[in-house]
Enzyme design. Structure first.
Site, PDB file in Angstrom:
ATOM      1  N   GLU A 176       0.848  -1.206   0.000  1.00  0.00           N
ATOM      2  CA  GLU A 176       0.000   0.000   0.000  1.00  0.00           C
ATOM      3  C   GLU A 176       0.876   1.245   0.000  1.00  0.00           C
ATOM      4  O   GLU A 176       0.673   2.187   0.758  1.00  0.00           O
ATOM      5  CB  GLU A 176      -0.962  -0.006   1.182  1.00  0.00           C
ATOM      6  CG  GLU A 176      -2.057  -1.041   1.078  1.00  0.00           C
ATOM      7  CD  GLU A 176      -2.958  -0.881  -0.160  1.00  0.00           C
ATOM      8  OE1 GLU A 176      -2.939   0.193  -0.780  1.00  0.00           O
ATOM      9  OE2 GLU A 176      -3.653  -1.850  -0.504  1.00  0.00           O
TER      10      GLU A 176
ATOM     11  N   ASP B   8     -23.668  34.218   4.945  1.00  0.00           N
ATOM     12  CA  ASP B   8     -22.270  34.608   4.846  1.00  0.00           C
ATOM     13  C   ASP B   8     -22.137  36.065   5.297  1.00  0.00           C
ATOM     14  O   ASP B   8     -22.983  36.905   4.961  1.00  0.00           O
ATOM     15  CB  ASP B   8     -21.785  34.456   3.406  1.00  0.00           C
ATOM     16  CG  ASP B   8     -20.313  34.809   3.249  1.00  0.00           C
ATOM     17  OD1 ASP B   8     -19.478  34.082   3.802  1.00  0.00           O
ATOM     18  OD2 ASP B   8     -20.014  35.814   2.587  1.00  0.00           O
TER      19      ASP B   8
END
Length: 648
Positions: free
Chosen positions: A179, A416
């Site tokens: 891996e 926001d």
């Protein structure tokens, strides 16, 4: 002199035998021959325990792992291919048969320990050939630990690759990087790949075995493939016409590849009809129509060959190599292998398993990536690496029959804060996960001014008329606090309601859930704070904006310039994924390249608000029909959360 006891004589004889065993001459065997004779798959760590039999598609790979002429072999692997078992077989073959000492590196120490516990130790009681070379296999002592196996004439070390100390004083004939795609690029001593290869520098028959599933392009596996002298894919003959071909997944428009009967109803019926379409057009026109079934695969693989995509040299067994003309050539020193689960003979239901997995994706980007990476063994090229045209969104807009379409059952808002304004977007959600942009709010001015704060409060209290006459309110709000006037966002949360108006911020790392909300109020701010997995939310937006209108998950935009004008459409498609090099490798991150993106950010926060309601308030949109008021849904969810959080 006292007479030596029989027990002492036996001990001396065993010691002499053990000491001379490295000098014993063995009949040479290939890795496949040795494994087929000596290797076993233990109960508990194998799907099919018992004597190992190398499958046709595995033979060349396993032999290459044991071939002294090959210095580096890199396997770009899928799951369900038997790679880990091949690796274990090759390790013990190189040790027991060739007396080569090895070191195996896993991405970290815990995975190294797991590899020993789950893959190496279960072999010891069931493989006599290992026992004969490993007298201490049944004992827990310095010769048999979770990090080292000291055998007669060789040893095997297993370490994690995250610590530089695990690379020091480690000289071997064989180094394994398992891996390797998950390894750090630089562990503190330079390029980790070069550090790994230093372990075998100077060895007479030095060998490196690298294998990994892959994620994005630009990783170490892609680099190794580019550096390889030959990169092989397995080609098998069509059972009808004999045409050699590598098995490719393809798509609905591909003239060959994995196919199924499109006209059938239901995923199970389609999966059961899976077949492979031969690439030979003449074969497709024949009586068999080019259809290759999974039952043909074992016979096809038995006469298959690995062909290099760079040089066209080929091999059937990983030992003898030939050029296109059939003339024998030297084995390449550095070899790459690419393979997929399409070749696996371990599929209980054959290719139907893979087709079912594909049909279950249903547009989910995470499932799609898992399929590409783990099943097909390919790098995943993320979607959204090219910016969508905002004109497509403008043309997509539609006239709503009312403020809120009839099938919307829940409203949330994402907000926001900027230095000169506060801005919010209201989104409506249906029981089948369609999303409607309902309203847009902008109030210019310093957020610290009371007029601006009051305007936000008034906006959050707005009610919206649904087509059937039902009146809906905004059930939950997530408002960004990062960077601009966070104290105002905290103040508004306390004024509007801690559980209705929740400050939020983007997650600091990629791949996080859409929302993560702690069960306690933040002691410093006196509010809850939601962490938003913005990249995950953007993945959802960019996947769902491609879904045709009126299908599940589709995104709807109103033909109303006050709410959704050209600028809003530009902001919604303002970001693209771009490659970024990190310590762990290349990842793809969203980048707005300086463009305004408040509309997209506010969608993320509105989606997070919905997920808060689902995950923390037990909201179930699927049970709410249009005739039920969303106030009932909100009341039920508040009552449920009240039990968890207590009165606020």
């Amino acid at each position: 002199m006292n007479q030596i006891s029989l027990a002492t004589k036996q001990a001396i004889w065993l010691a002499v035998r053990r000491g001379l065993s490295p000098l014993k001459t063995q009949i040479p065997q290939t890795a496949v021959e040795w494994c087929d004779e000596h290797f076993f798959l233990p109960e508990g760590s194998s799907q099919i325990p018992g004597r190992w039999t190398t499958q046709p598609v595995q033979k060349a790979i396993l032999n290459m792992m044991g071939n002294d002429a090959i210095n580096i072999i890199t396997v770009q692997k899928p799951t369900r291919f038997g790679y880990t078992k091949m690796l274990c077989g090759a390790l013990w073959y190189l040790g027991v048969h060739k007396k080569r000492s090895s070191v195996v590196y896993q991405p970290n120490d815990q995975l190294a320990k797991d590899f020993v516990l789950n893959e190496m130790d279960p072999l010891l009681p069931v493989v006599p050939a290992i026992q004969s070379a490993f007298p201490d296999w049944s004992l827990n002592n310095e010769n048999n630990t979770k990090k080292k196996k000291i055998c007669t004439g060789f040893s095997i070390d297993v370490r994690g690759a995250e610590s530089p100390n695990n690379f020091r004083a480690m000289t071997k004939q064989v180094v394994v990087g398992d891996e390797i795609g998950a390894f750090s690029i630089n562990g503190g001593e330079g390029d980790n790949l070069k550090v790994l290869l230093k372990r075998i520098q100077g060895a007479a028959f030095g060998k490196a075995i690298f294998g990994s599933t892959v994620v994005f392009s630009g990783d170490v596996i892609e680099r190794l493939m580019l550096e390889a002298d030959a990169v092989f894919k397995f080609h098998v003959p069509c059972p009808h016409c004999g045409t050699l071909q590598s098995l490719e997944w393809g798509d609905k428009d591909s003239p060959f590849g994995m196919k199924w009967e499109q006209g059938l109803i239901g995923g199970e019926a389609k999966a059961a009809s899976a077949y492979y379409l031969c690439k030979n057009g003449k074969c497709q026109e024949s009586e068999k129509r080019g259809k290759i079934e999974y039952r043909h695969l074992p016979r096809m693989e038995s006469t298959g060959r690995w062909i290099c995509e760079k040089t066209s040299i080929w091999t059937e067994d990983g030992l003898a190599f030939f050029n296109e003309a059939g003339i024998k050539v030297k084995a390449p020193r550095r070899v790459g292998i690419k393979c997929s689960a399409l070749y696996s003979l371990n599929l209980t239901e054959g290719w139907a398993e893979i087709v079912r997995e594909w049909l279950d994706i249903k547009g989910d980007p995470d499932k799609l990536q898992a399929f590409i990476n783990l099943t097909l063994g390919l790098h995943f090229d993320p979607v959204n690496t090219k910016r969508l045209d905002h004109e497509v969104l403008l043309q997509r807009r539609e006239k709503y029959k009312a403020q809120v379409p009839n099938d919307v059952v829940y409203l949330t808002c994402g907000g926001d804060t900027q230095d000169n304004r506060m801005e919010g977007y209201v989104w409506g959600f249906t029981a089948d996960n369609r999303k409607y942009l309902i309203d847009r709010f902008i109030c210019m001015g310093d957020p610290r001014d009371s007029e601006v704060e009051d305007a936000v409060v008034e906006f959050c209290d707005r009610r919206y008329q649904r087509e059937d006459g039902e009146s809906l309110n905004i059930s939950r709000v997530c408002w960004d606090l990062a960077g601009h006037r966070a104290e105002i966002v905290y103040k508004l949360s306390k004024r509007i309601g801690l559980l209705r108006f929740i400050p939020c911020r983007g997650a600091s790392s990629y791949g996080q859930p859409v929302q993560t909300m702690p069960m306690q109020v933040n002691k410093k701010t006196g509010t809850y704070i939601v962490q938003v997995g913005t990249d995950t939310a953007k993945d959802i937006f960019y996947a769902d904006i491609e879904v045709p209108l009126y299908e599940q998950r589709a995104i709807h935009l109103p033909e109303d310039d006050r709410i959704c004008n050209e600028e809003v459409c530009k902001q919604l498609v303002s970001e693209i994924r771009k490659p970024k090099k990190t310590k762990q490798g290349v990842i793809f991150v969203y980048d707005n390249e300086g463009r305004r993106n408040e509309a997209l950010d506010c969608f993320n926060y509105a989606l997070a608000a919905l997920q808060v309601s689902i995950e923390k308030f037990s909201l179930d949109l699927s049970i709410y029909k249009t005739e039920k008021s969303v106030q009932q849904a909100a009341a039920a969810s508040f009552a449920e959360l009240g039990k968890k959080l207590g009165a606020q």
